[in-house]
Scaffold this motif. Structure first.
Motif, PDB file in Angstrom:
ATOM      1  N   GLY A 111       0.745  -1.224   0.023  1.00  0.00           N
ATOM      2  CA  GLY A 111      -0.056  -0.057   0.182  1.00  0.00           C
ATOM      3  C   GLY A 111       0.986   1.161  -0.002  1.00  0.00           C
ATOM      4  O   GLY A 111       1.979   1.257  -0.575  1.00  0.00           O
ATOM      5  N   GLU A 118      -4.241   2.985  -1.331  1.00  0.00           N
ATOM      6  CA  GLU A 118      -4.224   2.628   0.214  1.00  0.00           C
ATOM      7  C   GLU A 118      -5.896   2.099   0.392  1.00  0.00           C
ATOM      8  O   GLU A 118      -6.752   2.967   0.699  1.00  0.00           O
ATOM      9  CB  GLU A 118      -3.838   3.605   0.980  1.00  0.00           C
ATOM     10  N   PRO A 119      -6.273   0.781   0.431  1.00  0.00           N
ATOM     11  CA  PRO A 119      -5.085  -0.120   0.107  1.00  0.00           C
ATOM     12  C   PRO A 119      -5.054  -0.346  -1.466  1.00  0.00           C
ATOM     13  O   PRO A 119      -5.887   0.070  -2.030  1.00  0.00           O
ATOM     14  CB  PRO A 119      -5.862  -1.516   0.437  1.00  0.00           C
ATOM     15  N   PRO A 174       2.463  -4.645   5.398  1.00  0.00           N
ATOM     16  CA  PRO A 174       1.063  -4.729   4.939  1.00  0.00           C
ATOM     17  C   PRO A 174      -0.025  -5.930   5.437  1.00  0.00           C
ATOM     18  O   PRO A 174       0.655  -6.826   5.353  1.00  0.00           O
ATOM     19  CB  PRO A 174       1.079  -4.686   3.422  1.00  0.00           C
ATOM     20  N   GLY A 185      -2.479  -3.273   2.355  1.00  0.00           N
ATOM     21  CA  GLY A 185      -2.169  -1.980   2.966  1.00  0.00           C
ATOM     22  C   GLY A 185      -2.620  -2.136   4.490  1.00  0.00           C
ATOM     23  O   GLY A 185      -2.545  -3.252   5.246  1.00  0.00           O
TER      24      GLY A 185
END
Length: 526
Positions: A171, A236-237, A343, A402
């Motif tokens: 992310g 993000e994500p 992540p 993320g």
């Protein structure tokens, strides 16, 4: 394979209802081949009816004998990136063969539905620090894998496909961690695991303004062949929409769909390997499941002394993933690889029509790990119906990479699990017991009155649960639930737990689930 056998197979394929392509025409990787996902599925299906030929691992000795540092010194030259001269939002770079990466993958570019192979050229790489002479390498050597770059930062890749069917992404933290695979076959069984391989990729050239990239992959192994489509969107994500069409060559006992692979050495709940100066070492700290019924489960990870496989039965699951919930740098103290930034990865099935995942189980495999270089955690979906030759198995799902996940439990969630010697402080212990302390926050927990009658609902598969409590924990804006487990037999078989908090009969939190292995009787000191 004899020519007669090949002709029989070709005639059988032509007579079937598979998407049409001509096995006697240009090879599937020849320049100018028409290409789309339907064609790739048809090609993968045709391969499942032919004898399997493993990818060659023969590479020049100068590459096979590279040390770790020598291989890592090989750099792709950015000016040779695919689409570097096209003013697009994406560029592609490639990994060189060498050291443990000995299986070449075919890489193709697709423009307006036409595929063109991308030829290997040693001049695209800086080999100066590796000791390898580019002019001595075969012109058809091929690549080991590929990496994806986005216009927001050309210097850093955000997704990588390298080795077998492994891939990973990041992310906005720009920190890699756990990996995913196309497929897992017979993981955690009393026989060798089979690792399918992505043998070819097709990179679809995006439009000048596209914010998503499409990559296709052909997967092959002794038991199965498959076609994959990845629609990747940075952010993000970061999201990957995955479509997989699988064609078994033979019966498969344990087929792991959407497998995730991670590392857990030790943490606050499992101190067995805690001989490092850092307080915790792990890429992820728990398995999260959103069951088809709507229930949310949280299973903290362990580094066991022996292989463990846990199955969480379900029907049409809503999602599962390996999470790194603990984001506090102070809990890791690692300023080199930054475990607090690793992540999480969430898998969300896209059900509908023939893509319903049906009955099965999310399975968690935990392996003993001696250090942080070993991936020892695997999680995947395993359907209740075993795959058989001649089937077409279709799976569609979204992967989110993320720190911020697209869906979270609306209830309170587990933020810490700790264990240690049971008993009451200040009172002599008369028998062995083990304590479990679980912290929850989120949901409505912070809004509850101090005198709210919150209770911990606890279930254990064996033993006696005692000294239970649930009380406000202001430091985490939530609640802490605690209980002791007194073993009532001498068995060292695992004991399973489930616990959640409720108020007036209504659940306040997700369900904490755990597995604990009691020590042998002669080690139950108190």
């Amino acid at each position: 394979m004899q020519r007669r056998d090949f002709l029989k197979s070709a005639i059988a394929i032509a007579a079937s209802s598979f998407p049409a392509f001509d096995l006697f025409a240009a090879p599937p990787f020849a320049p100018g081949q028409r290409f789309d996902y339907a064609w790739l599925k048809g090609y993968a299906r045709s391969l499942s009816g032919l004898p399997y030929t493993p990818p060659s691992r023969d590479i020049p000795a100068s590459l096979a004998n590279l040390s770790y540092d020598q291989y890592q010194s090989i750099r792709f030259k950015p000016e040779h990136s695919l689409w570097a001269d096209k003013n697009l939002n994406f560029q592609m770079q490639f990994f060189h063969l060498g050291q443990g990466f000995r299986e070449a993958v075919r890489v193709n570019e697709v423009v307006n539905g036409i595929s063109q192979p991308l030829a290997y050229n040693p001049s695209m790489f800086d080999l100066s620090k590796s000791g390898v002479k580019g002019r001595s390498l075969p012109k058809d050597l091929g690549y080991a894998g590929l990496r994806v770059h986005f216009h927001s930062d050309w210097n850093a890749d955000f997704a990588v496909f390298l080795g077998a069917s492994y891939f990973r992404a990041i992310g906005t933290s720009k920190q890699y961690g756990l990996s995913a695979r196309g497929l897992a076959i017979d993981s955690g069984m009393n026989k060798p695991e089979e690792f399918p391989v992505f043998t070819a990729f097709w990179l679809e050239r995006p439009s000048p303004t596209a914010e998503r990239l499409t990559i296709y992959a052909l997967m092959e192994s002794a038991s199965i062949s498959g076609a994959y489509r990845f629609d990747i969107a940075p952010g993000e994500p970061l999201t990957m929409d995955v479509d997989a069409a699988l064609y078994p060559r033979k019966p498969i006992e344990r087929l792991g769909v959407a497998p995730l692979t991670s590392m857990y050495l030790f943490g606050e709940n499992d101190r067995r390997m805690a001989n490092d100066w850092r307080p915790e070492i792990h890429d992820t700290d728990g398995l999260s499941i959103n069951a088809g019924s709507g229930e949310w489960l949280w299973r903290p990870l362990n580094n066991p002394t022996a292989v463990r496989v846990n199955s969480y039965l379900d029907e049409n699951p809503r999602g599962f993933g390996l999470m790194q919930r603990d984001r506090n740098f102070d809990h890791y103290q690692d300023d080199g690889v930054f475990y607090d930034r690793r992540p999480s990865l969430w898998v969300e099935p896209r059900n509908g029509g023939s893509n319903n995942w049906g009955k099965g189980a999310v399975q968690l495999l935990e392996l003993p790990a001696p250090d942080e270089t070993h991936d020892n955690i695997v999680a995947f979906w395993n359907s209740a119906t075993k795959p058989m030759p001649g089937q077409e198995l279709l799976f569609s799902y979204r992967m989110s990479w993320g720190e911020r996940m697209p869906v979270v439990a609306p209830l309170g969630r587990v933020v810490a699990t700790r264990t240690g010697m049971g008993g009451v402080v200040g009172q002599p212990r008369k028998y062995f017991s083990w304590r479990f302390a679980v912290d929850f926050n989120g949901g409505n927990l912070a809004q509850l009155a101090r005198d709210a009658k919150v209770e911990a609902v606890i279930w254990s598969s064996r033993g006696k649960v005692e000294i239970t409590s649930a009380r406000p924990q202001f430091e985490v804006d939530g609640y802490r639930a605690m209980f002791d487990l007194k073993p009532t037999d001498d068995s060292t078989e695992p004991i399973d737990f489930r616990m959640y908090l409720r108020l007036k009969g209504q659940p306040l939190t997700e369900t904490w689930t755990y597995q604990w292995v009691p020590p042998p009787p002669d080690q139950r000191r108190f």
